[in-house]
Scaffold this active site. Sequence first.
Site, PDB file in Angstrom:
ATOM      1  N   GLY A  63       0.882  -1.091   0.170  1.00  0.00           N
ATOM      2  CA  GLY A  63      -0.424  -0.020  -0.008  1.00  0.00           C
ATOM      3  C   GLY A  63       1.022   1.499  -0.159  1.00  0.00           C
ATOM      4  O   GLY A  63       1.632   1.008   1.062  1.00  0.00           O
ATOM      5  N   ASP A 123       0.140   1.191   9.097  1.00  0.00           N
ATOM      6  CA  ASP A 123      -0.333   0.139  10.236  1.00  0.00           C
ATOM      7  C   ASP A 123       1.167   0.327  11.026  1.00  0.00           C
ATOM      8  O   ASP A 123       0.486  -0.704  12.256  1.00  0.00           O
ATOM      9  CB  ASP A 123      -0.435  -1.056   9.806  1.00  0.00           C
ATOM     10  CG  ASP A 123      -1.334  -1.648   8.551  1.00  0.00           C
ATOM     11  OD1 ASP A 123      -2.399   0.298   8.111  1.00  0.00           O
ATOM     12  OD2 ASP A 123      -1.597  -2.185   7.670  1.00  0.00           O
ATOM     13  N   GLY A 156      -5.357   0.023  10.308  1.00  0.00           N
ATOM     14  CA  GLY A 156      -4.631  -1.184  10.412  1.00  0.00           C
ATOM     15  C   GLY A 156      -4.193  -2.163  10.230  1.00  0.00           C
ATOM     16  O   GLY A 156      -3.753  -2.827  11.262  1.00  0.00           O
ATOM     17  N   ARG A 205     -25.584  11.550  18.625  1.00  0.00           N
ATOM     18  CA  ARG A 205     -25.741  10.528  17.750  1.00  0.00           C
ATOM     19  C   ARG A 205     -24.632   9.627  18.595  1.00  0.00           C
ATOM     20  O   ARG A 205     -23.626  10.076  19.178  1.00  0.00           O
ATOM     21  CB  ARG A 205     -25.369  10.106  16.409  1.00  0.00           C
ATOM     22  CG  ARG A 205     -26.830  10.739  15.216  1.00  0.00           C
ATOM     23  CD  ARG A 205     -26.704  11.351  13.995  1.00  0.00           C
ATOM     24  NE  ARG A 205     -27.880  11.017  13.630  1.00  0.00           N
ATOM     25  CZ  ARG A 205     -27.862  11.829  12.343  1.00  0.00           C
ATOM     26  NH1 ARG A 205     -26.830  12.473  11.439  1.00  0.00           N
ATOM     27  NH2 ARG A 205     -28.673  11.844  11.921  1.00  0.00           N
TER      28      ARG A 205
HETATM   29  O1  F6P Z   1      -0.984  -1.994   4.572  1.00  0.00           O
HETATM   30  C1  F6P Z   1      -1.916  -0.449   4.471  1.00  0.00           C
HETATM   31  C2  F6P Z   1      -3.639  -0.377   4.851  1.00  0.00           C
HETATM   32  O2  F6P Z   1      -3.929   0.581   3.905  1.00  0.00           O
HETATM   33  C3  F6P Z   1      -4.000  -1.224   5.441  1.00  0.00           C
HETATM   34  O3  F6P Z   1      -4.505  -0.604   6.514  1.00  0.00           O
HETATM   35  C4  F6P Z   1      -4.964  -2.121   5.052  1.00  0.00           C
HETATM   36  O4  F6P Z   1      -6.051  -2.873   5.642  1.00  0.00           O
HETATM   37  C5  F6P Z   1      -4.809  -2.159   3.467  1.00  0.00           C
HETATM   38  O5  F6P Z   1      -3.372  -1.724   3.264  1.00  0.00           O
HETATM   39  C6  F6P Z   1      -5.477  -1.512   2.502  1.00  0.00           C
HETATM   40  O6  F6P Z   1      -5.276  -2.334   1.215  1.00  0.00           O
HETATM   41  P1  F6P Z   1      -5.632  -2.338  -0.530  1.00  0.00           P
HETATM   42  O7  F6P Z   1      -4.981  -0.235  -0.354  1.00  0.00           O
HETATM   43  O8  F6P Z   1      -4.856  -2.445  -0.783  1.00  0.00           O
HETATM   44  O9  F6P Z   1      -7.294  -2.035  -0.646  1.00  0.00           O
END
Ligand code: F6P
Length: 373
Positions: A12, A135, A178, A170
């Site tokens: 990511g 994360d 994460g 609310r």
């Molecule tokens: O590892 C970073 C992260 O943003 C995580 O927090 C999340 O679970 C994942 O990547 C989301 O991945 P993608 O961008 O592939 O949907």
Amino acid sequence: MGKTIGILTSGGDTPGSNAAIRALGKAAITNYNMELIGFRDGFRGLMENRFVVLDNKMLSGILTLGGTILGTSREKPFRMNVDGQEKDMTTVIMENYHRNKLDALVCIGGNGTQKNAYHLAKRGLHVITLPKTIDNDVAKTDVTFGFDTAMSIATEAIDKLHSTASSHHRIIVVEIMGHKAGWLALSAGIAGGADVILIPELPYTIEKIAESILERKKMGKSFSIIAVAEGAMSHDFSKIYSELQQKIETAGDENSKNKLMQERSELDILNTSNTLRLANKLEELTKLEARVTILGHLQRGGTPSAADRLLATRMGTACAKFIEREEYGVMVALKKNKIITVPLEDVVNKTKKVPVTHQWIKSARRVGTCFGD
Ligand code: F6P
């Protein structure tokens, strides 16, 4: 001429990646006369030999840019999609490493990247990695770059949700990224003053959360903010998940292990709608209106914070020095405010979770935050 270095970003995208590329590149060129090439889109670019020369001009003006100028992907060298089929492309990657006469390969990424880099290091490539992920779940480093920026974004979002939650009396359930660790939800939840924080490390009971919301109502506080980590689980769900995990770890043969892993993926998918289910159930139990905000990829976007730029610059420049010293098969890490290297084999196949006795959890409990446990 100095060494020739290949760089790639994988997994990511994360704020601070460009700051790291710039730091490594500038330090390598200026101090060690090295040459750098950047592979496009992670390990896929290395496999397809798609790269760009990273000279001073390319490295200029990128410190404050979010994302990664090199592009990224979640491709694995040993399981890459080629013509619709998953193939092990390790040999092709190794050929490209040698074709470009690389002395070292720098892989910038989170847990998946560390694993992929280790795979290549075991095959004899000179690999060194930098830990980047919002994360903050990479083992053997106190922190990863990207985390601080995401924490600020999520905190600001919680700040903003307060006024609307309070005006409408609310419950607002805000989902924070994460992966399987609670660092981001915990830190942003504390900094943003969330009333309830739910993290994967502390399975929750929904009735306890409802109780704390109703307790607040009795005290005249008719709204509540719930910061929930995307990987948080109820006690019941967590029990099923842990049992499955144990079965995977003790599976006798590859076939049954794969089947169990498929079951685990299905549970992961089921848990992605956890936040919505939680909001619905809380509405039912408290009779208060509930709304859901999923922060999603907003948390990875935009310009890196000052702390992330600083950390990425420290790690990137140190990386150039470690390459000059030919320290390979390692990850650059921060330990007690010192930049060090740790063997990749100690990093891989681990997730740095929040210890349940962590100081942050203790502090949150002391200000009355409910963890639903
Ligand atoms: O590892 C970073 C992260 O943003 C995580 O927090 C999340 O679970 C994942 O990547 C989301 O991945 P993608 O961008 O592939 O949907």
